[in-house]
Scaffold this motif. Structure first.
Motif, PDB file in Angstrom:
ATOM      1  N   GLY A 194       0.819  -1.203   0.000  1.00 30.84           N
ATOM      2  CA  GLY A 194       0.000   0.000   0.000  1.00 30.84           C
ATOM      3  C   GLY A 194       0.850   1.248   0.000  1.00 30.84           C
ATOM      4  O   GLY A 194       0.582   2.208  -0.729  1.00 30.84           O
ATOM      5  N   ARG A 195       1.910   1.239   0.837  1.00 30.92           N
ATOM      6  CA  ARG A 195       2.805   2.393   0.881  1.00 30.92           C
ATOM      7  C   ARG A 195       3.501   2.600  -0.463  1.00 30.92           C
ATOM      8  O   ARG A 195       3.691   3.728  -0.910  1.00 30.92           O
ATOM      9  CB  ARG A 195       3.830   2.217   2.004  1.00 30.92           C
ATOM     10  N   MET A 196       3.872   1.500  -1.108  1.00 30.47           N
ATOM     11  CA  MET A 196       4.506   1.630  -2.423  1.00 30.47           C
ATOM     12  C   MET A 196       3.542   2.238  -3.442  1.00 30.47           C
ATOM     13  O   MET A 196       3.928   3.080  -4.251  1.00 30.47           O
ATOM     14  CB  MET A 196       5.000   0.267  -2.908  1.00 30.47           C
ATOM     15  N   THR A 197       2.279   1.815  -3.376  1.00 28.58           N
ATOM     16  CA  THR A 197       1.290   2.308  -4.337  1.00 28.58           C
ATOM     17  C   THR A 197       1.043   3.802  -4.161  1.00 28.58           C
ATOM     18  O   THR A 197       1.083   4.577  -5.125  1.00 28.58           O
ATOM     19  CB  THR A 197      -0.031   1.544  -4.181  1.00 28.58           C
ATOM     20  N   VAL A 198       0.772   4.219  -2.899  1.00 22.86           N
ATOM     21  CA  VAL A 198       0.494   5.639  -2.680  1.00 22.86           C
ATOM     22  C   VAL A 198       1.753   6.466  -2.880  1.00 22.86           C
ATOM     23  O   VAL A 198       1.690   7.626  -3.295  1.00 22.86           O
ATOM     24  CB  VAL A 198      -0.127   5.896  -1.294  1.00 22.86           C
ATOM     25  N   GLY A 199       2.927   5.864  -2.587  1.00 17.02           N
ATOM     26  CA  GLY A 199       4.174   6.579  -2.822  1.00 17.02           C
ATOM     27  C   GLY A 199       4.412   6.840  -4.288  1.00 17.02           C
ATOM     28  O   GLY A 199       4.798   7.951  -4.684  1.00 17.02           O
TER      29      GLY A 199
END
Length: 538
Positions: A317-322
């Motif tokens: 999730g962090r990779m996606t929003v990042g």
């Protein structure tokens, strides 16, 4: 620069504004000294990065108060910006001017020129409200104010509907004609990046040849000739030197460091200074007194629907929003977690709102008080409802504890020392429960995590709020403005009583704390304070 017309100490929320305004006149040589370093930092520029900046010693003073009786003898963690932009570079970016009556109260205390109609033009001139200008809002200033209504988490709609079912009105602009009601907070962001006081006021001015900015320059004390401030002693890279001011020394170091610098310079309570071996220059016992801060607490809930926890917790999730943020400057990382909010009266006998609301679609049930790991929330969907007081009656104090200019101060906030504060926060806790019982909230609440359903009686709720309340990071009032030298530090033109060539222009001059987040009124004080300096300089 070894000599300047004006020496400004502190490149924070007010100091950036002051340096910008004074240097607009190319005849004024302005030197801005900042103890911290550059704000070219990823965690500063990315809005949600303030979760990291809150604990980064490279850009943060990371202060701690003394154990406080009102909150169970717990110390409080006080992040303060040690960086270009000051605390506007590490705050949660919520833009709230305060209630109109707050400033009329300032005027009623004898501070002529500080009523709401007096300060409104300064609020308008510093901002560009992206919803457009009107009677209350500005449209051509350097500070960008972003409306995030269309970008907030979907659960904000449940919050707004619940608040209206609980009897509050919808307000599309807390900084407009009225403050009361619920709505979505506005943020100091621009194109998905933090718009700090440095971004708005200082960086555009740095190309001026008459403005010198010296970061990593720690001012140790103010220099006096008799009762006139004539310069400062500053240390940079291990070298101590004197810099002289032809006109004025202006302290913009904030509610903690401005009174500390006065005391290190011999301006303060005589007995206190003598006990530390500091030569008394001017007796000013109010320096460091009148400390005010908003205090608040959260009720935390497990949600039946996805929240930001579901996006920010897992690594994918962090990779996606990042990736989304890097490519588009949009998404959760371009916002604050403080999304929904509002101002309301805890009982109908109040003449104006006395409590502030927060709705954040994220939860941190295991984080220490005052520390929110924004990128590591709970592993289940959760959210919080928060309350803080608008005009606390409790008063604290702070001061230096030694003659060492690098030693941290002694801070005694005296939270909840007033029964009035305890009573209104208890009313606020009961309101949160009422809010949670509305249909729109019942739809999204699986269970109340904290304080938990067993905490029901007034006594238990008071015990809980004393155990879990914490600072909202709004210290102010420690060099209070007023016409009487016996009860204030600066006069209504922000000149230090009894001295010449010395002013304080920052949140420390607030005679009473304003209702809501204080970054906006601090920048306004910077703009109005600079205008006073220029008027007096002719």
């Amino acid at each position: 620069m070894e000599e300047a017309d004006f020496i400004v100490v502190g490149a924070g929320s007010a100091g950036c504004v002051v340096a910008n305004r004074l240097s607009e006149n190319r005849r004024n040589r302005v030197l801005l000294l900042e103890a911290g370093g550059s704000d070219l930092n990823f965690w500063v520029r990315m809005p949600i990065g303030y979760g990291k900046a809150f604990h980064d010693a490279r850009i943060n003073w990371k202060l701690t108060t003394e154990p406080d009786p009102g909150t169970g003898n717990r110390p409080s963690y006080w992040p303060r910006g040690k960086v270009i932009g000051g605390s506007s570079s590490i705050n949660a970016m919520v833009f709230v001017r305060g209630h109109a009556q707050d400033f009329d109260d300032w005027r009623a205390l004898g501070n002529l020129g500080w009523g709401y109609r007096d300060v409104l033009p300064y609020f308008k001139e510093i901002e560009t409200n992206d919803a457009g200008p009107d009677e209350w809002r500005g449209g051509a200033g350097p500070l960008t104010i972003t409306n995030i209504d269309k970008a907030v988490h979907p659960l904000c709609a449940n919050y707004l509907a619940a608040a209206q079912e609980a009897g509050l009105t919808y307000n599309h602009d807390f900084n407009g004609a009225v403050q009361e009601g619920v709505g979505i907070y506005q943020l100091t962001t621009r194109d998905g990046m933090r718009c700090s006081a440095a971004s708005a006021f200082l960086h555009p001015a740095r190309k001026r040849s008459n403005l010198a900015v010296e970061p990593r320059s720690h001012v140790r004390k103010i220099l006096f000739e008799g009762r006139r401030a004539i310069g400062v002693e500053v240390e940079c890279a291990g070298r101590v030197r004197r810099v002289m001011a032809r006109r004025e020394v202006i302290l913009c170091a904030g509610a903690v460091h401005s009174p500390m610098l006065l005391q290190h310079s011999g301006v303060g309570a005589p007995d206190h200074l003598r006990s530390l071996g500091i030569e008394l220059i001017h007796a000013a016992p109010q320096v460091g007194e009148n400390l005010q801060d908003h205090i608040g607490f959260d009720y935390l809930y497990e949600s039946t629907r996805p929240t930001l926890n579901n996006v920010l917790r897992p690594w994918w999730g962090r990779m996606t929003v990042g990736a989304r943020y890097v490519l588009t400057r949009r998404g959760p990382l371009s916002l604050s977690v403080n999304q929904g909010g509002g101002f309301f009266r805890s009982n109908p006998n109040r003449d104006r709102p006395n409590l502030q609301l927060y709705f954040s679609p994220v939860s941190y049930t295991t984080a220490p008080l005052g520390k929110r790991p924004l990128m590591s929330p709970d592993p289940f969907p959760g959210f919080l409802l928060g309350i803080s007081n608008c005009r606390p009656a409790s008063r604290g104090r702070l001061g230096i504890r030694s003659a060492d200019p690098y030693a941290p101060p002694e801070i005694r906030p005296n939270y909840l020392s007033s029964e009035e504060d305890v009573g209104e926060l208890l009313e606020g806790a009961h309101f949160l429960r009422r809010l949670a019982s509305t249909r729109p909230m019942r739809e999204i609440i699986r269970r109340e995590i904290k304080p938990g359903p067993d905490v029901r009686s007034d006594e238990a709720m008071i015990d809980d709020l004393r155990a879990r309340s914490g600072t909202v990071f709004h210290p102010s009032g420690t060099c209070a403005m007023g016409p009487d030298a016996g009860s204030s530090v600066v006069d209504p033109r922000l000149r230090v009583h009894g001295l010449q060539g010395l002013r304080v222009i920052d949140a420390s001059v607030f005679p009473r704390i304003t209702s809501g987040n204080i970054n906006a009124p601090t920048m306004m004080v910077g703009a109005r304070g600079a205008a006073l300096v220029l008027e007096d300089a002719g």
